[in-house]
Design a protein around this motif. Structure first.
Motif, PDB file in Angstrom:
ATOM      1  N   VAL A   1      53.181   9.184  38.179  1.00 33.90           N
ATOM      2  CA  VAL A   1      52.808   7.746  39.001  1.00 33.90           C
ATOM      3  C   VAL A   1      52.325   6.725  37.689  1.00 33.90           C
ATOM      4  O   VAL A   1      52.739   5.592  38.049  1.00 33.90           O
ATOM      5  CB  VAL A   1      51.573   7.809  39.982  1.00 33.90           C
ATOM      6  N   ALA A   2      52.077   7.172  36.509  1.00 35.81           N
ATOM      7  CA  ALA A   2      51.546   6.239  35.597  1.00 35.81           C
ATOM      8  C   ALA A   2      52.794   5.387  34.950  1.00 35.81           C
ATOM      9  O   ALA A   2      52.647   4.258  34.701  1.00 35.81           O
ATOM     10  CB  ALA A   2      50.997   6.991  34.397  1.00 35.81           C
ATOM     11  N   ASP A   3      53.940   5.991  35.218  1.00 36.09           N
ATOM     12  CA  ASP A   3      55.129   5.421  34.657  1.00 36.09           C
ATOM     13  C   ASP A   3      56.160   5.229  35.758  1.00 36.09           C
ATOM     14  O   ASP A   3      57.433   5.302  35.818  1.00 36.09           O
ATOM     15  CB  ASP A   3      55.730   6.355  33.564  1.00 36.09           C
TER      16      ASP A   3
ATOM     17  N   ALA B   1      39.379   8.907  45.986  1.00 38.49           N
ATOM     18  CA  ALA B   1      39.794   8.161  45.123  1.00 38.49           C
ATOM     19  C   ALA B   1      40.400   6.587  45.545  1.00 38.49           C
ATOM     20  O   ALA B   1      40.149   5.592  45.066  1.00 38.49           O
ATOM     21  CB  ALA B   1      41.204   8.659  44.169  1.00 38.49           C
ATOM     22  N   LEU B   2      40.902   6.701  46.870  1.00 43.60           N
ATOM     23  CA  LEU B   2      41.258   5.425  47.424  1.00 43.60           C
ATOM     24  C   LEU B   2      40.171   4.695  47.796  1.00 43.60           C
ATOM     25  O   LEU B   2      40.183   3.570  48.005  1.00 43.60           O
ATOM     26  CB  LEU B   2      42.071   5.955  48.942  1.00 43.60           C
ATOM     27  N   VAL B   3      39.180   5.438  48.268  1.00 44.31           N
ATOM     28  CA  VAL B   3      37.972   4.494  48.846  1.00 44.31           C
ATOM     29  C   VAL B   3      37.235   4.280  47.684  1.00 44.31           C
ATOM     30  O   VAL B   3      36.953   2.750  47.680  1.00 44.31           O
ATOM     31  CB  VAL B   3      36.577   5.715  49.288  1.00 44.31           C
TER      32      VAL B   3
ATOM     33  N   LEU C   1      45.049   6.276  40.013  1.00 48.17           N
ATOM     34  CA  LEU C   1      46.235   5.671  39.729  1.00 48.17           C
ATOM     35  C   LEU C   1      47.210   5.408  40.905  1.00 48.17           C
ATOM     36  O   LEU C   1      47.674   4.309  40.917  1.00 48.17           O
ATOM     37  CB  LEU C   1      47.133   6.522  38.632  1.00 48.17           C
ATOM     38  N   ALA C   2      47.290   6.521  41.772  1.00 49.17           N
ATOM     39  CA  ALA C   2      48.246   6.190  42.911  1.00 49.17           C
ATOM     40  C   ALA C   2      47.433   5.127  43.720  1.00 49.17           C
ATOM     41  O   ALA C   2      48.205   4.211  44.357  1.00 49.17           O
ATOM     42  CB  ALA C   2      48.345   7.453  43.804  1.00 49.17           C
TER      43      ALA C   2
END
Length: 304
Positions: free
Chosen positions: A185-187, A24-26, A150-151
């Protein structure tokens, strides 16, 4: 091919190169279309490897196809991967910034000592490369893999701001950053500068049979009681004369107040500066100064 005008980011982790947090980070960094992305990560899970390194034998690195990135899976520890990735032995250029994560489970308090994720960033710090370790407070039954995206998006402003400081030669080299993102993390409530606390989840040991030997913690650093899940890692029989033990949560999660773990649980993205050395508290030095000067006055061991 790398764009010389773009900053280069090296990504590693301790959950393995196929872990959803790293992927996800990539993906978020590649999609931003502003960075050269290198990946040098363990070829398998190395959670809780701490800062161990491979010393006595060579390690293998295999190219891996990850869209938009130059990537290698390495048969080594997170510290090995960070060291190899910035050495110029693997990639032609040294990264401007090293990111380690996104880890499946938080890394606060004393858990940073065990964490391979934090070690990946610390190894870069040892070599004067700015770095950030990133962890997501995964909660089994509530979190899902989309939360890693999201993170990563929530960290993008921090990553970009650090790179601006590096480009302008204003970024200090006296620390690296440890970032933890809350379960919701979304909020999230925004960024919070924190200090490393002494929070610690107490663990114990349980005698198990060969039928249960595959059970382990789903994420070593999450350390929540409800994260223990069965995972089939080894079903081979164990000799009757051998004893088999596995860790189990004893809880509760001990906290020490106004620190990283507290604010993470309150919903903040915690940003904690760390360094290589952990200094003992001042009163320890006062005690040891008097104690050390008195040692010569004690009777010899033969007289005890």
């Amino acid at each position: 091919m790398e764009d010389a005008e773009r900053p280069t980011i090296l990504i590693t982790n301790d959950d393995g190169i196929d872990a959803p947090g790293l992927r996800a980070l990539v993906q978020v960094l590649v999609s931003a279309n502003r960075f050269n992305v290198q990946v040098c990560a363990p070829d398998r899970e190395r959670s809780a490897a701490s800062h161990s390194i491979t010393w006595l034998h060579p390690i293998e690195a295999k190219p891996v196809n990850i869209d938009g990135a130059s990537a290698y899976a390495v048969a080594g520890t997170p510290a090995d991967c960070a060291s190899l990735g910035i050495s110029k032995a693997l990639f032609p250029t040294v990264a401007d910034l090293v990111l380690s994560g996104i880890n499946m489970g938080s890394n606060c308090g004393y858990h940073v000592v065990y964490s391979g994720t934090v070690a990946g960033a610390r190894e870069a710090f040892f070599n004067d490369i700015p770095s950030i370790s990133i962890s997501y407070d995964w909660v089994r039954g509530k979190s899902n893999v989309n939360d890693f995206s999201l993170a990563a998006q929530a960290c993008l402003p921090i990553i970009s701001a650090v790179l601006v400081e590096i480009k302008n030669q204003r970024y200090p080299q006296r620390f690296f950053l440890n970032v933890d993102l809350p379960a919701n993390v979304a909020d999230h409530k925004g960024y919070r500068l924190t200090k490393q606390g002494k929070s610690f989840f107490k663990m114990g040991w349980k005698l198990v049979t060969s039928e249960t030997q595959g059970e382990r913690m789903s994420s070593t650093m999450t350390m929540d009681v409800d994260t223990a899940v069965p995972t089939e890692t080894n079903t081979s029989s164990v000799s009757p004369e051998h004893l088999l033990f596995r860790r189990e949560g004893k809880g509760p999660h001990l906290d020490d107040g106004d620190t990283d773990h507290k604010y993470l649980q309150e919903g903040y993205i915690t940003v904690t500066p760390l360094a290589a050395l952990s200094q003992a508290e001042a009163d320890c030095h006062a005690y040891l100064k008097d104690w050390l000067s008195s040692i010569h006055e004690l009777p010899s061991s033969s007289a005890l």
